[in-house]
Design a protein around this motif. Structure first.
Motif, PDB file in Angstrom:
ATOM      1  N   LYS A 494       1.492  -2.691   7.621  1.00  0.00           N
ATOM      2  CA  LYS A 494       1.173  -1.354   8.142  1.00  0.00           C
ATOM      3  C   LYS A 494       1.605  -0.320   7.111  1.00  0.00           C
ATOM      4  O   LYS A 494       2.773  -0.258   6.743  1.00  0.00           O
ATOM      5  N   ILE A 495       0.654   0.469   6.666  1.00  0.00           N
ATOM      6  CA  ILE A 495       0.904   1.442   5.609  1.00  0.00           C
ATOM      7  C   ILE A 495       0.454   2.812   6.100  1.00  0.00           C
ATOM      8  O   ILE A 495      -0.711   2.990   6.483  1.00  0.00           O
ATOM      9  N   ARG A 496       1.365   3.763   6.103  1.00  0.00           N
ATOM     10  CA  ARG A 496       0.992   5.143   6.460  1.00  0.00           C
ATOM     11  C   ARG A 496       0.649   5.906   5.185  1.00  0.00           C
ATOM     12  O   ARG A 496       1.390   5.881   4.206  1.00  0.00           O
ATOM     13  N   VAL A 497      -0.498   6.553   5.223  1.00  0.00           N
ATOM     14  CA  VAL A 497      -0.926   7.436   4.136  1.00  0.00           C
ATOM     15  C   VAL A 497      -1.072   8.818   4.750  1.00  0.00           C
ATOM     16  O   VAL A 497      -1.907   9.027   5.640  1.00  0.00           O
ATOM     17  N   ASP A 559      -1.402  -3.978  -1.857  1.00  0.00           N
ATOM     18  CA  ASP A 559      -2.185  -2.833  -1.405  1.00  0.00           C
ATOM     19  C   ASP A 559      -1.469  -1.517  -1.669  1.00  0.00           C
ATOM     20  O   ASP A 559      -2.100  -0.521  -2.059  1.00  0.00           O
ATOM     21  N   ILE A 560      -0.153  -1.501  -1.469  1.00  0.00           N
ATOM     22  CA  ILE A 560       0.598  -0.275  -1.764  1.00  0.00           C
ATOM     23  C   ILE A 560       0.546   0.020  -3.258  1.00  0.00           C
ATOM     24  O   ILE A 560       0.392   1.179  -3.671  1.00  0.00           O
ATOM     25  N   ALA A 561       0.654  -1.027  -4.078  1.00  0.00           N
ATOM     26  CA  ALA A 561       0.575  -0.828  -5.524  1.00  0.00           C
ATOM     27  C   ALA A 561      -0.786  -0.255  -5.912  1.00  0.00           C
ATOM     28  O   ALA A 561      -0.885   0.629  -6.784  1.00  0.00           O
ATOM     29  N   TRP A 562      -1.854  -0.762  -5.282  1.00  0.00           N
ATOM     30  CA  TRP A 562      -3.200  -0.260  -5.584  1.00  0.00           C
ATOM     31  C   TRP A 562      -3.321   1.212  -5.195  1.00  0.00           C
ATOM     32  O   TRP A 562      -3.882   2.028  -5.953  1.00  0.00           O
ATOM     33  N   ASP A 569      -3.181  13.949  -8.997  1.00  0.00           N
ATOM     34  CA  ASP A 569      -2.345  15.096  -8.667  1.00  0.00           C
ATOM     35  C   ASP A 569      -2.666  15.529  -7.240  1.00  0.00           C
ATOM     36  O   ASP A 569      -3.235  16.593  -6.994  1.00  0.00           O
ATOM     37  N   GLU A 570      -2.284  14.654  -6.293  1.00  0.00           N
ATOM     38  CA  GLU A 570      -2.622  14.861  -4.884  1.00  0.00           C
ATOM     39  C   GLU A 570      -1.361  14.870  -4.044  1.00  0.00           C
ATOM     40  O   GLU A 570      -0.396  14.151  -4.340  1.00  0.00           O
ATOM     41  N   PHE A 571      -1.379  15.650  -2.981  1.00  0.00           N
ATOM     42  CA  PHE A 571      -0.240  15.709  -2.070  1.00  0.00           C
ATOM     43  C   PHE A 571      -0.420  14.621  -1.022  1.00  0.00           C
ATOM     44  O   PHE A 571      -1.013  14.824   0.037  1.00  0.00           O
ATOM     45  N   VAL A 572       0.082  13.429  -1.343  1.00  0.00           N
ATOM     46  CA  VAL A 572      -0.066  12.256  -0.480  1.00  0.00           C
ATOM     47  C   VAL A 572       1.223  11.449  -0.551  1.00  0.00           C
ATOM     48  O   VAL A 572       1.791  11.262  -1.634  1.00  0.00           O
ATOM     49  N   VAL A 573       1.663  10.961   0.587  1.00  0.00           N
ATOM     50  CA  VAL A 573       2.819  10.072   0.662  1.00  0.00           C
ATOM     51  C   VAL A 573       2.350   8.731   1.217  1.00  0.00           C
ATOM     52  O   VAL A 573       1.659   8.677   2.245  1.00  0.00           O
ATOM     53  N   VAL A 574       2.720   7.642   0.532  1.00  0.00           N
ATOM     54  CA  VAL A 574       2.361   6.286   0.948  1.00  0.00           C
ATOM     55  C   VAL A 574       3.645   5.571   1.363  1.00  0.00           C
ATOM     56  O   VAL A 574       4.582   5.463   0.562  1.00  0.00           O
ATOM     57  N   THR A 575       3.687   5.065   2.615  1.00  0.00           N
ATOM     58  CA  THR A 575       4.912   4.469   3.156  1.00  0.00           C
ATOM     59  C   THR A 575       4.616   3.139   3.825  1.00  0.00           C
ATOM     60  O   THR A 575       3.677   3.042   4.624  1.00  0.00           O
ATOM     61  N   ASP A 576       5.418   2.144   3.515  1.00  0.00           N
ATOM     62  CA  ASP A 576       5.324   0.854   4.196  1.00  0.00           C
ATOM     63  C   ASP A 576       6.062   0.952   5.526  1.00  0.00           C
ATOM     64  O   ASP A 576       7.282   1.107   5.568  1.00  0.00           O
ATOM     65  N   THR A 577       5.323   0.876   6.626  1.00  0.00           N
ATOM     66  CA  THR A 577       5.925   0.977   7.966  1.00  0.00           C
ATOM     67  C   THR A 577       5.802  -0.339   8.735  1.00  0.00           C
ATOM     68  O   THR A 577       5.891  -0.351   9.965  1.00  0.00           O
ATOM     69  N   THR A 578       5.640  -1.444   8.016  1.00  0.00           N
ATOM     70  CA  THR A 578       5.373  -2.727   8.649  1.00  0.00           C
ATOM     71  C   THR A 578       6.390  -3.069   9.727  1.00  0.00           C
ATOM     72  O   THR A 578       6.028  -3.512  10.825  1.00  0.00           O
ATOM     73  N   VAL A 579       7.669  -2.885   9.440  1.00  0.00           N
ATOM     74  CA  VAL A 579       8.698  -3.372  10.371  1.00  0.00           C
ATOM     75  C   VAL A 579       9.005  -2.370  11.485  1.00  0.00           C
ATOM     76  O   VAL A 579       9.807  -2.663  12.376  1.00  0.00           O
ATOM     77  N   GLN A 580       8.367  -1.214  11.478  1.00  0.00           N
ATOM     78  CA  GLN A 580       8.665  -0.226  12.514  1.00  0.00           C
ATOM     79  C   GLN A 580       8.012  -0.556  13.847  1.00  0.00           C
ATOM     80  O   GLN A 580       8.487  -0.126  14.894  1.00  0.00           O
TER      81      GLN A 580
END
Length: 814
Positions: A494-497, A559-562, A569-580
């Motif tokens: 689970k990845i939040r973008v 997938d997170i690496a990709w 130059d974008e305002f984006v945060v990528v977070t691994d939320t798998t265990v939440q």
């Protein structure tokens, strides 16, 4: 001593065969300002004492391509470099002492033919003619690969180093890399020490070919490189009178291999339980060293060898050798750019096949560095499959004690590791265990693969036909098809973008249109510039600026690496939320009945249509219910915060008693998905498979102005498909198909099975595979006669471009 330059295009750390191959191939591509640094002398770690076996056949097409390339390269090196490489293509024989091994060898012979490797299935008498020294009393049969062989490992590496120097590369010995430098995002250089001097090389590419030392070097940069050294034993006899040149011999049922070496006989072992070494790190001054003898450990192998090759009863022992080699948790090596740090590349962890692998691996990595993309699908060995926890040394020590022996164990389908288990557990693990779950492991996750009945042993009994859980799987499968089943899929990645530019960012990366209403789900792929599939996922819009990406458990790091690699130059945060969040999948025609019992919310089509997510009440908790299905039935995936997962599970189970709810495992999930012809990433679809040829054009919207891979999709639409992914059902109900079986069209091998399982609702095994069809329409192709080769037996197969089960998808939209 020559001083290293102050700048370089690439710095390679480690002068074994892997590092020398990378240097050679980069130089061959015109990278003349490449520097290879070896802490002591070239080959002094593992390469110098390797057995030098050159085998071409590997578990996948592309790994076989790399091994074949190595063999061809080494055959030409002697002329190029002027060094004797000892390369002899004297063939190899593998023999079977059990029916199970005989089945495996016959399957491997078919695999060889698919991959264009010459192979012969031979009788015991044939074996004896090729290898007169062998006792064949209990040999059932064998496979002979005439173009396999053996070489001098050290001279292979030295020849590669010489070839690299001749093309402009700098190769320096006695030069220790003490630190890889970075700016927090990418590599900027390396620090070195040599003969009391120290210095810095500026570079934006470092290739860690450090072998046993590679793990600790990587860890100093925050890079995960999961490998661990093990003791590896072999014995070399005194000269044996009259011993002629022989093929390499493997007797995997006795964990042994044999190599004739200049009139002497070498016996090596991959014993079932290995001895890890170097728990406190590999000594800096370890150079051309051996480890203490442990004859007691090796003695069981020798006792069997004295019966198998009787000359060992009389031959004197010239050398009993124990040397360290590095092994990985899954017996596959590592290639590629580390996901944690741009410019940090890996070529290490060869699991005792470093000589036969490094020629091709060096070529592939050099091509990857030069072009910015791998030359073909390398997911089997991609460093991005490694999980961060796997750098743990206790985990590695325990796992490699098993993985070394698994090289020669029976390679059964569904085989599970036994060591280093229980590390990553769902919040529902103990609940599942109490209900009879038999767990499998993937990327460290313990996942229920099937559920044992009361009184049934909770163990796998492996076989090449229906295993001991086959009836359990049928029961779970049919519960999903006819009633309702519950899966614990908490291991979903689970990845939040999220962020101001999240929508535009995902529109650029995804083939489908993800600029949808809040609450809507989109099935899509992330493509590369060739139109190949880098990721297979669903995207759910949680708000105007937040999206949830759900991916397979094994590909989260990839997938997170990709995603991060393609951030501009974008305002984006990528977070691994798998265990939440835990994930409970309620699937089957009675799923709506169950949800109405456990929740006051409205689950009608009008209130909750297919492809939408919304918050619901479950028991006394809350969940986000996604109406989507990987099994092809009506159902919901319930995403529940980890703290409420146990309560929600108990509430669903209590209510489920009224509608016959059945707990189901991952084997049932897979058998259901293949009946629906749903693709499996890493098998049916990879970064080498064009999205249109994979039959996923419906998930690509070329009407979007710009996304990665769009031009490749348009070009393929214009030029036409060269092959198609087809679903097959075997017509013999007892036949079993798993992966990599030969696919025949009108009597000729044209491809191989990408994935297979038993379709209990369809009454036979089901497989997927690509069929070459350039210039043909699908209907024309389907008029052919198809068969699947199972261990040398051809079984007729029905082919279809539409799902054989519920082709209209009406059931999951009911």
């Amino acid at each position: 001593m020559k001083t290293p330059p102050s700048k370089a295009r690439a710095v390679i750390v480690g002068g074994g065969v892997s590092g020398c191959s990378v240097a050679y191939h980069l130089a061959k591509l015109g990278w003349s300002d490449v520097v290879l640094l070896e802490r002591r002398k070239l080959t002094c770690g593992t390469t110098w004492h390797a057995a030098g076996l050159i085998g071409q056949l590997r578990p996948s097409h592309n790994l076989t391509r790399l091994a074949k390339y190595s063999s061809e390269l080494y055959a030409s090196l002697e002329t190029e470099a002027g060094l004797a490489t000892g390369m002899k293509q004297n063939g190899s024989i593998s023999v079977a002492l059990t029916e199970h091994r005989w089945e495996e060898l016959r399957r491997q012979a078919t695999l060889a033919r698919i991959f264009d490797v010459e192979a012969e299935v031979i009788t015991p008498n044939d074996v004896s003619k090729l290898y007169p020294q062998l006792n064949i009393d209990d040999v059932i049969g064998g496979v002979f690969l005439p173009k396999d062989g053996q070489c001098d490992p050290a001279n292979i590496a030295l020849a590669l180093a010489k070839g690299a120097r001749q093309r402009g590369a700098t190769v320096l010995e006695h030069t220790q890399v003490t630190k890889v430098l970075d700016d927090g995002r990418r590599v900027t250089g390396v620090r070195w020490e040599a003969g009391g001097e120290a210095g810095l090389i500026e570079t934006d590419v470092v290739v860690n070919c450090g072998g046993m030392w590679g793990r600790d070097l990587a860890a100093r940069s925050g890079v995960t490189l999961p490998l661990h050294a093990c003791e590896h034993f072999y014995l070399l006899t005194e000269p044996v009178e009259g011993l002629a040149a022989l093929p390499v011999l493997r007797v995997p049922d006795e964990c042994a291999y044999y190599k004739e070496d200049a009139g002497k006989m070498l016996l090596g072992a991959f014993e079932p339980r290995a001895k890890p070494w170097g728990m406190d790190g590999i000594p800096h001054d370890f150079e051309f060293d051996s480890l203490p003898e442990d004859f007691e450990h090796f003695e069981p192998i020798l006792e069997q060898a004295m019966n198998r090759v009787p000359l060992f009863q009389d031959a004197g022992i010239h050398t009993f050798f124990n040397g360290p080699e590095s092994f990985t948790p899954d017996d596959r090596y590592y290639l590629g750019e580390a996901p944690e740090l741009r410019g940090y590349w890996i070529a290490a962890g060869y699991n005792s096949i470093g000589i036969s692998s490094s020629g091709g691996a060096g070529m592939a990595l050099a091509s990857w560095l030069d072009s910015g993309e791998p030359p073909f699908d390398l997911w089997d060995v991609d460093i991005r499959r490694a999980q961060p926890f796997q750098r743990n040394r206790r985990y590695l020590r325990e796992r490699v004690s098993e993985s070394l022996g698994l090289l020669y164990a029976d390679h059964y389908p569904y085989r599970q590791p036994e060591t280093a288990r229980g590390i990553r557990r769902s919040p529902l693990h103990e609940h599942m265990k109490a209900q009879g779950a038999v767990f499998g492991e993937l990327s460290g996750w313990e996942r229920p693969n099937w559920f044992a009945n009361n009184g049934q042993e909770r163990e796998y009994r492996y076989d090449w036909s229906g295993q001991n859980w086959f009836d359990n799987n049928r029961s779970e499968h049919m519960a999903v098809r006819e009633g309702v089943g519950l899966f614990d899929m908490s291991s979903f990645g689970k990845i939040r973008v999220e962020g101001r530019d999240a929508c535009a960012f995902l529109q650029r990366l995804c083939g489908n249109d993800v600029d949808v209403e809040v609450g809507q789900l989109v099935y899509t792929q992330m493509l590369n510039e060739r139109g190949g599939i880098e990721s297979d996922l669903t995207v759910t819009r949680l708000s105007e600026t937040a999206f949830l990406l759900v991916v397979p458990a094994a590909t989260v790091v990839r997938d997170i690496a990709w995603l991060k690699r393609h951030l501009k130059d974008e305002f984006v945060v990528v977070t691994d939320t798998t265990v939440q969040e835990a994930v409970l999948c309620v699937m089957g025609p009675k799923a709506r009945d169950l949800m109405r019992l456990v929740s006051p919310d409205d689950f009608s089509n009008n209130a909750h249509p297919f492809g939408w997510a919304r918050e619901i009440e479950v028991g006394m908790g809350l969940a986000r219910a996604h109406r989507v299905s990987y099994v092809g039935e009506l159902g919901w995936e319930l995403y529940v915060s980890a703290d409420q997962a146990a309560h929600v599970f108990e509430a669903v189970m209590d209510a489920g008693a009224e509608v016959g709810l059945k707990l189901c495992g991952l084997h049932a999930l897979d058998s259901c998905r293949i009946e629906k012809a749903f693709r499996h990433f890493g098998h049916d679809i990879t970064d080498e498979d064009h999205v249109l040829e994979a039959g996923l054009g419906f998930a690509v919207k070329t009407s979007k102005e710009d996304f990665i891979g769009r031009e490749a999709v348009l070009r393929r639409k214009e030029s036409g498909l060269e092959r198609r992914l087809v679903q097959f059902r075997l017509t013999e109900p007892d036949a079993m198909v798993f992966h990599n079986e030969a696919l025949l069209r009108d009597g000729k091998i044209v491809s191989h099975v990408t994935s297979g399982n038993y379709g209990h609702a369809l009454g036979g095994a089901v497989a997927m595979g690509y069929v070459p069809s350039k210039g043909e329409k699908a209907a024309e192709m389907l008029e052919s006669r198809f068969e699947i080769d199972i261990g040398g037996r051809r079984v007729p197969a029905e082919a279809s471009m539409k799902p054989l089960y519920d082709p209209s998808h009406a059931r999951m939209r009911a």
